[in-house]
Design a protein around this motif. Structure first.
Motif, mmCIF file in Angstrom:
data_model
loop_
_atom_site.group_PDB
_atom_site.id
_atom_site.type_symbol
_atom_site.label_atom_id
_atom_site.label_comp_id
_atom_site.label_asym_id
_atom_site.label_seq_id
_atom_site.Cartn_x
_atom_site.Cartn_y
_atom_site.Cartn_z
ATOM 1 N N GLU A 126 0.838 -1.202 0.000
ATOM 2 C CA GLU A 126 0.000 0.000 0.000
ATOM 3 C C GLU A 126 0.874 1.254 0.000
ATOM 4 N N LEU A 127 0.496 2.190 -0.849
ATOM 5 C CA LEU A 127 1.170 3.475 -0.953
ATOM 6 C C LEU A 127 0.152 4.555 -0.604
ATOM 7 N N LYS A 128 0.399 5.286 0.488
ATOM 8 C CA LYS A 128 -0.551 6.309 0.931
ATOM 9 C C LYS A 128 0.017 7.692 0.652
ATOM 10 N N PHE A 129 -0.697 8.449 -0.183
ATOM 11 C CA PHE A 129 -0.372 9.844 -0.446
ATOM 12 C C PHE A 129 -1.192 10.713 0.494
ATOM 13 N N THR A 130 -0.552 11.700 1.101
ATOM 14 C CA THR A 130 -1.246 12.649 1.968
ATOM 15 C C THR A 130 -1.162 14.030 1.329
ATOM 16 N N THR A 131 -2.329 14.640 1.112
ATOM 17 C CA THR A 131 -2.407 15.974 0.520
ATOM 18 C C THR A 131 -3.283 16.857 1.399
#
Length: 72
Positions: free
Chosen positions: A41-46
């Motif tokens: 899993e790759l989690k991007f936070t914006t």
């Protein structure tokens, strides 16, 4: 994005610039985001929230039908 990957053509490129930052280029504009890798899993936070994508067996980042699939 790979061809036939849904709406992913809106995002032109994902560039990993450090161990926790990535640059996402979309429609000619770039945004810096933070990311975390947890297994597949790759989690991007914006500023707009989090987006969790998966990494498939070929090493491609799969954002589903909305974001498309990104391969090296």
């Amino acid at each position: 994005p790979s061809s036939n990957s849904g709406l992913g053509e809106v995002i032109d490129q994902i560039e990993f610039v450090s161990s926790s930052k990535a640059k996402i280029t979309s429609m000619g504009m770039s945004t810096e985001v933070t990311y975390e890798l947890n297994g597949k899993e790759l989690k991007f936070t914006t500023d707009q929230g989090n987006q969790i994508l998966t990494i498939d067996a070929n090493g491609c980042i799969d954002g589903g039908k909305m974001l498309g699939k990104f391969c090296k």
